[in-house]
Motif scaffolding. Structure first.
Motif, PDB file in Angstrom:
ATOM      1  N   GLN A 171     -42.553  22.769 -26.962  1.00 52.33           N
ATOM      2  CA  GLN A 171     -43.596  23.651 -26.439  1.00 52.33           C
ATOM      3  C   GLN A 171     -43.390  23.908 -24.941  1.00 52.33           C
ATOM      4  O   GLN A 171     -43.240  22.992 -24.147  1.00 52.33           O
ATOM      5  CB  GLN A 171     -44.979  23.046 -26.670  1.00 52.33           C
ATOM      6  CG  GLN A 171     -46.113  24.029 -26.394  1.00 52.33           C
ATOM      7  CD  GLN A 171     -47.447  23.517 -26.934  1.00 52.33           C
ATOM      8  OE1 GLN A 171     -47.617  22.329 -27.183  1.00 52.33           O
ATOM      9  NE2 GLN A 171     -48.394  24.422 -27.140  1.00 52.33           N
ATOM     10  N   GLY A 172     -43.361  25.183 -24.606  1.00 52.31           N
ATOM     11  CA  GLY A 172     -43.170  25.577 -23.215  1.00 52.31           C
ATOM     12  C   GLY A 172     -41.722  25.597 -22.765  1.00 52.31           C
ATOM     13  O   GLY A 172     -41.432  25.954 -21.616  1.00 52.31           O
ATOM     14  N   LYS A 173     -40.803  25.243 -23.667  1.00 56.09           N
ATOM     15  CA  LYS A 173     -39.392  25.170 -23.282  1.00 56.09           C
ATOM     16  C   LYS A 173     -38.535  26.285 -23.874  1.00 56.09           C
ATOM     17  O   LYS A 173     -37.426  26.530 -23.410  1.00 56.09           O
ATOM     18  CB  LYS A 173     -38.811  23.810 -23.680  1.00 56.09           C
ATOM     19  CG  LYS A 173     -39.437  22.639 -22.935  1.00 56.09           C
ATOM     20  CD  LYS A 173     -38.791  21.330 -23.358  1.00 56.09           C
ATOM     21  CE  LYS A 173     -39.415  20.154 -22.610  1.00 56.09           C
ATOM     22  NZ  LYS A 173     -38.820  18.858 -23.041  1.00 56.09           N
ATOM     23  N   ILE A 174     -39.041  26.945 -24.917  1.00 57.93           N
ATOM     24  CA  ILE A 174     -38.279  28.036 -25.530  1.00 57.93           C
ATOM     25  C   ILE A 174     -39.182  29.245 -25.729  1.00 57.93           C
ATOM     26  O   ILE A 174     -40.362  29.110 -26.038  1.00 57.93           O
ATOM     27  CB  ILE A 174     -37.660  27.607 -26.884  1.00 57.93           C
ATOM     28  CG1 ILE A 174     -38.739  27.149 -27.868  1.00 57.93           C
ATOM     29  CG2 ILE A 174     -36.622  26.507 -26.678  1.00 57.93           C
ATOM     30  CD1 ILE A 174     -38.200  26.830 -29.259  1.00 57.93           C
ATOM     31  N   LYS A 175     -38.617  30.422 -25.556  1.00 59.23           N
ATOM     32  CA  LYS A 175     -39.388  31.658 -25.684  1.00 59.23           C
ATOM     33  C   LYS A 175     -39.761  31.960 -27.124  1.00 59.23           C
ATOM     34  O   LYS A 175     -40.747  32.666 -27.385  1.00 59.23           O
ATOM     35  CB  LYS A 175     -38.591  32.835 -25.104  1.00 59.23           C
ATOM     36  CG  LYS A 175     -38.392  32.765 -23.591  1.00 59.23           C
ATOM     37  CD  LYS A 175     -37.635  33.976 -23.083  1.00 59.23           C
ATOM     38  CE  LYS A 175     -37.461  33.932 -21.567  1.00 59.23           C
ATOM     39  NZ  LYS A 175     -36.690  35.106 -21.066  1.00 59.23           N
ATOM     40  N   VAL A 176     -38.952  31.434 -28.057  1.00 60.27           N
ATOM     41  CA  VAL A 176     -39.212  31.714 -29.484  1.00 60.27           C
ATOM     42  C   VAL A 176     -40.070  30.621 -30.109  1.00 60.27           C
ATOM     43  O   VAL A 176     -40.037  30.423 -31.320  1.00 60.27           O
ATOM     44  CB  VAL A 176     -37.879  31.859 -30.262  1.00 60.27           C
ATOM     45  CG1 VAL A 176     -37.124  33.099 -29.825  1.00 60.27           C
ATOM     46  CG2 VAL A 176     -37.034  30.599 -30.107  1.00 60.27           C
ATOM     47  N   TYR A 177     -40.871  29.942 -29.293  1.00 66.12           N
ATOM     48  CA  TYR A 177     -41.643  28.801 -29.785  1.00 66.12           C
ATOM     49  C   TYR A 177     -42.533  29.184 -30.971  1.00 66.12           C
ATOM     50  O   TYR A 177     -42.570  28.488 -31.990  1.00 66.12           O
ATOM     51  CB  TYR A 177     -42.500  28.211 -28.668  1.00 66.12           C
ATOM     52  CG  TYR A 177     -43.398  27.094 -29.140  1.00 66.12           C
ATOM     53  CD1 TYR A 177     -42.904  25.795 -29.300  1.00 66.12           C
ATOM     54  CD2 TYR A 177     -44.740  27.344 -29.485  1.00 66.12           C
ATOM     55  CE1 TYR A 177     -43.724  24.776 -29.768  1.00 66.12           C
ATOM     56  CE2 TYR A 177     -45.556  26.326 -29.952  1.00 66.12           C
ATOM     57  CZ  TYR A 177     -45.049  25.046 -30.096  1.00 66.12           C
ATOM     58  OH  TYR A 177     -45.846  24.036 -30.556  1.00 66.12           O
ATOM     59  N   ARG A 178     -43.259  30.292 -30.855  1.00 68.40           N
ATOM     60  CA  ARG A 178     -44.182  30.703 -31.924  1.00 68.40           C
ATOM     61  C   ARG A 178     -43.433  30.971 -33.222  1.00 68.40           C
ATOM     62  O   ARG A 178     -43.875  30.598 -34.315  1.00 68.40           O
ATOM     63  CB  ARG A 178     -44.961  31.952 -31.503  1.00 68.40           C
ATOM     64  CG  ARG A 178     -45.919  31.716 -30.345  1.00 68.40           C
ATOM     65  CD  ARG A 178     -47.002  30.722 -30.726  1.00 68.40           C
ATOM     66  NE  ARG A 178     -47.962  30.498 -29.636  1.00 68.40           N
ATOM     67  CZ  ARG A 178     -48.859  29.537 -29.634  1.00 68.40           C
ATOM     68  NH1 ARG A 178     -48.923  28.699 -30.664  1.00 68.40           N
ATOM     69  NH2 ARG A 178     -49.680  29.382 -28.612  1.00 68.40           N
TER      70      ARG A 178
END
Length: 357
Positions: free
Chosen positions: A259-266
């Motif tokens: 969480q908060g580390k990758i743009k494709v988290y969702r």
């Protein structure tokens, strides 16, 4: 009228490595002469075309006479017909066994048989490599395969010992032998973007960690066949997706780490179960020969393509696979850690090599 001449007599076989390369490339004498003329050989040597043709023809004849010795490199140093300095012997052998990666890519995973050799005309047309060079490279592949397939000990070391190749070239030949033995599917359209070096890297990972020799250095044929017991144990990993509580816990741990580390988290969070099932189901199928052969196409279709569709970056793939692997160690009821690490270590390395942004 008197004349003084300086005369030197020796028995060292003189070989021009530039002409040797033209011979290896499958050029005729006339084609080689034209190349040499275009490169300025007439001016450099202060000779005419007839002299250049004679010199080229003489060099080609020498190479053809040496060729039978190059088929068995260890004999080259002990023969008396050609006095060749040891350093030059090494160059002759290395260049003779070098191959075009685009040619190797065409043959990768295919049986090194007469039927395959008959198709070299088509391979020559597709690659732009002369038919003579294609045949030389194919015969080298087959010769190395025949010599080492039944030998005990590490595949790469056996190739080096019998063919006196450098570490890099021996490693590439080990990949060719490994693919020819296991017959991995490499020809599907979805795999065409992968280069020979991509597959060679993956072969190195499989040889190092999934073959019998990865855990037992005393067995025979250790680097050619995948360890069946290990492949059978991979079925135990199904618990990571079949046990709902474990699957949910695994997801929570990975999501917390990313969480908060990758743009494709969702997207990762929404597709976690599908991605996890793809990796685990692939492992569970490897007890079947056909599924082993389909390893690379399955990786592309089940994992790489979905991530590419969602525009994952290489850095995001790396982070996900790292935390996905590590999170399993925090699952108290998961008892297959050694098999898991052995599996995911190779899968992670292969995916990162095969994932072209």
């Amino acid at each position: 009228m008197s004349m003084e001449l300086d005369v030197f007599v020796g028995n060292t076989t003189m070989m021009d490595m530039n002409i040797y390369q033209l011979w290896l490339d499958g050029l005729t004498v006339n084609e080689a002469v034209k190349v040499r003329m275009d490169e300025g050989a007439l001016l450099e040597c202060e000779a005419n075309k007839e002299v250049l043709t004679s010199d080229t023809m003489d060099q080609f004849r020498t190479f053809q006479m040496c060729e039978r010795l190059l088929h068995f490199p260890t004999k080259l140093a002990n023969q008396l017909l050609f006095q060749i300095p040891s350093q030059q012997q090494g160059v002759l052998i290395e260049k003779y066994y070098e191959f075009d990666c685009v040619f190797a890519r065409e043959l990768l995973g295919k049986k090194l048989s007469k039927g395959t050799k008959k198709d070299l005309d088509d391979v020559s047309c597709r690659t732009g490599i002369t038919l003579k060079s294609c045949r030389r490279q194919f015969d080298n592949f087959k010769r190395v395969f025949k010599v080492v397939e039944e030998l005990k000990g590490p595949l790469e070391e056996n190739i080096q010992h019998h063919f006196l190749l450098t570490d890099t070239l021996a490693r590439d030949y080990a990949a060719i032998v490994f693919f020819a033995n296991s017959r991995f599917e490499t020809g599907k359209r979805k795999l065409q973007y992968l280069s020979f070096q991509d597959f060679a890297f993956c072969a190195g990972q499989l040889i190092r960690y999934w073959t019998i020799g990865a855990v037992d250095s005393l067995v025979e044929d250790k680097d050619v066949d995948l360890e069946k017991e290990f492949l059978h144990e991979l079925k135990d990993l199904k618990v990571l997706v079949n046990d709902k509580d474990m699957l949910d816990q695994h997801k929570v741990l990975v999501c917390a780490a990313l969480q908060g580390k990758i743009k494709v988290y969702r997207l990762m969070e929404a597709n976690f179960k599908n991605l996890s099932r793809a990796l685990i189901n692939l492992a569970a199928k490897l007890t079947h020969t056909k599924d082993v052969r389909d390893l690379f196409i399955d990786l592309v279709e089940k994992f790489i393509e979905p991530c590419r569709y969602d525009e994952w970056t290489m850095a995001e793939i790396t982070l996900f696979l790292t935390h996905y692997t590590n999170a399993a160690h925090c699952l108290g009821t998961f008892s297959h850690q050694m098999v898991w690490d052995r599996y995911m270590g190779v899968i992670k390395s292969c995916i990162l090599q095969m994932y072209h942004e």
